[in-house]
Scaffold this active site. Structure first.
Site, PDB file in Angstrom:
ATOM      1  N   HIS A 157       0.718  -1.370   0.082  1.00  0.00           N
ATOM      2  CA  HIS A 157      -0.014  -0.197  -0.095  1.00  0.00           C
ATOM      3  C   HIS A 157       0.813   1.151  -0.026  1.00  0.00           C
ATOM      4  O   HIS A 157       0.295   2.412   0.014  1.00  0.00           O
ATOM      5  CB  HIS A 157      -1.089   0.029   1.168  1.00  0.00           C
ATOM      6  CG  HIS A 157      -2.217  -1.017   1.107  1.00  0.00           C
ATOM      7  ND1 HIS A 157      -3.350  -0.971   0.678  1.00  0.00           N
ATOM      8  CD2 HIS A 157      -1.860  -2.217   1.449  1.00  0.00           C
ATOM      9  CE1 HIS A 157      -4.004  -2.077   0.537  1.00  0.00           C
ATOM     10  NE2 HIS A 157      -3.145  -2.841   1.124  1.00  0.00           N
ATOM     11  N   ASP A 364       3.203   9.307  -2.210  1.00  0.00           N
ATOM     12  CA  ASP A 364       1.946   8.404  -1.551  1.00  0.00           C
ATOM     13  C   ASP A 364       1.650   7.253  -2.321  1.00  0.00           C
ATOM     14  O   ASP A 364       1.775   7.209  -3.676  1.00  0.00           O
ATOM     15  CB  ASP A 364       0.704   9.220  -1.521  1.00  0.00           C
ATOM     16  CG  ASP A 364      -0.116   9.110  -0.285  1.00  0.00           C
ATOM     17  OD1 ASP A 364       0.129   7.961   0.454  1.00  0.00           O
ATOM     18  OD2 ASP A 364      -1.100   9.895   0.037  1.00  0.00           O
TER      19      ASP A 364
END
Length: 461
Positions: A157, A364
């Site tokens: 992730h 991110d």
């Protein structure tokens, strides 16, 4: 379809069917388990004096969870240590903040062993096992060592760092070799997959043939699978009574001003300091717009026992105070900076009331806030998404206003562009964005990964 065993560091135990203020990953995994059936296993978040391996089961909101408690030393070395002082900063390109301690690495290995030992009796013969995130990279190898022959997948992730950064980790080769215990490894974007390919080919002498990656005699399937949100549920949340109440509160507090909003965990990867400086530059460059906008930054604290995060909070407290001290008026505060979380329905209402969302991380893996903001908008009068080019979501959400978060000037210009954007253009951009968010939602993501995990191709047998 085979039963699904999801394994992650933390498990969000559903209460009364409500999502509360759970993060995007928790909401996504609960949706996946409701869709496919199975079990979610991980750490409870609680500590015990001595590890027992006792499993706490809970069933609610269509999800069965099984959790274990960890020792304080485990949390210090595995979670606060190797996961969040070593891997997290390294994977987000912050080698200057990365700490390399042998105790951290030892705790990381020990907790992965404990996860493997405890979950082993819960895994049925036909189950698919889906391991999540950087906390548990070695878990697939640990399960193989214990005789598990099931199909096992791993999804990261976070970003995957460039080879030149990853090699700063003393155990980098061992960490990457662990990924070859899985059948399928998933990344959010092609950039992160390319970085993984580069390491395998340049450091391990491996090969890449389409989605098949081979090294040391073992082949895995490495894929791009960008995570989505439960779009339909989020659109419904934006129409709820709680959302309407939050929207009304925001409109009353804004008193006609255009609302700029940011919602992020308190983390250095989110670019909050740079965002504040960009808004400060906007105020400095456009004195005629002072008093006409209001910036709300919601930043719930995270990892409060890690010194770096304490420093972030202190820095942002001082910076927001400085900006308010310089630009505030008797009836206007430029920045409202709130260190707490809000339930999803309230956040959906806040998003809908905003003219602009600033989603500007320095790095991110994906960023689900960007997708939630789009899903929460009024279809007749949507706001504008200002999105960092360094967010994984930027590769899907090209109709956002894309910015370099390191440039205060570019951030200020993006705010001006968004404020001045005609309704027709806002509608055109939003319609393209919402189509993507609806099409590539959490169910699409789950299906994409699990289809790959269930497929038994000759290269992976």
């Amino acid at each position: 379809m085979s039963r699904l065993i999801v394994i992650s560091n933390r498990v969000a135990v559903p209460k009364g069917g409500e999502s509360g203020n759970q993060g995007g990953l928790a909401v996504a995994l609960q949706a996946a388990l409701r869709e496919h059936g199975g079990l979610w296993f991980g750490w409870s978040g609680d500590t015990v004096e001595s590890f027992t391996g006792n499993i706490h089961r809970h069933e609610g909101a269509g999800v069965t969870t099984a959790t274990i408690d960890l020792e304080e030393q485990d949390i210090d070395e595995y979670y606060n240590g190797f996961a969040n002082r070593t891997l997290w900063p390294l994977f987000h390109y912050r080698i200057d903040l990365t700490e390399f301690e042998r105790d951290f690495a030892g705790g990381y290995a020990r907790v992965n062993d404990r996860f493997a030992d405890t979950v082993l009796p819960l895994v049925g013969e036909e189950d698919l096992v889906w391991v999540h995130d950087y906390h548990l990279i070695p878990l697939g190898r640990k399960l193989r060592e214990r005789g598990v022959s099931n199909r096992i997948g791993f999804f990261l992730h976070t970003p995957w760092p460039p080879t030149r950064l990853l090699t700063a980790l003393p155990s980098h080769r061992q960490l990457v070799e662990s990924l070859f215990a899985y059948d399928v490894v998933g990344f959010h974007t092609a950039d992160w997959l390319d970085s993984f390919h580069h390491y395998v080919t340049s450091m391990m002498g491996g090969t890449v043939d389409g989605e098949t990656v081979t090294a040391d005699g073992r082949s895995i399937r490495a894929i791009v699978a960008p995570i989505g949100i439960d779009t339909a549920e989020y659109e419904a949340a934006a129409e709820s009574a709680e959302a309407r109440f939050a929207r009304d509160r925001m409109h009353m507090s804004a008193t006609g001003r255009a609302l700029v909003v940011g919602v992020d965990r308190l983390d250095y990867s989110k670019g909050l300091r740079e965002r504040f400086l960009g808004y400060q530059r906007f105020l400095a460059n456009h004195p005629d717009r002072r008093g006409l906008t209001s910036f709300l930054q919601i930043a719930p604290p995270s990892r409060e026992k890690v010194d770096t995060y304490q420093a972030i909070r202190t820095d942002l407290d001082a910076l927001s105070g400085s900006i308010n001290g310089e630009y505030a008026d008797i009836d206007w505060t430029p920045i409202r900076y709130v260190n707490r979380g809000y339930p999803r329905e309230e956040l959906a209402g806040i998003y809908r009331s905003a003219r602009i969302a600033l989603v500007t991380p320095l790095r991110d893996g994906m960023n689900l806030v960007a997708k939630e903001f789009v899903a929460a908008q009024d279809p007749t009068d949507p706001g504008v998404l200002v999105l960092s080019v360094f967010a994984g979501a930027a590769q899907q959400m090209t109709e956002a206003v894309l910015v370099n978060p390191y440039s205060a000037e570019e951030m200020a210009d993006a705010i001006v562009t968004a404020l001045a954007m005609p309704r027709e253009e806002r509608l055109r951009r939003w319609q393209a964005l919402i189509e993507g968010v609806r099409r590539e939602d959490v169910f699409w993501w789950c299906g994409l990964f699990l289809d790959a995990l269930e497929a038994k191709t000759p290269e992976l047998v």
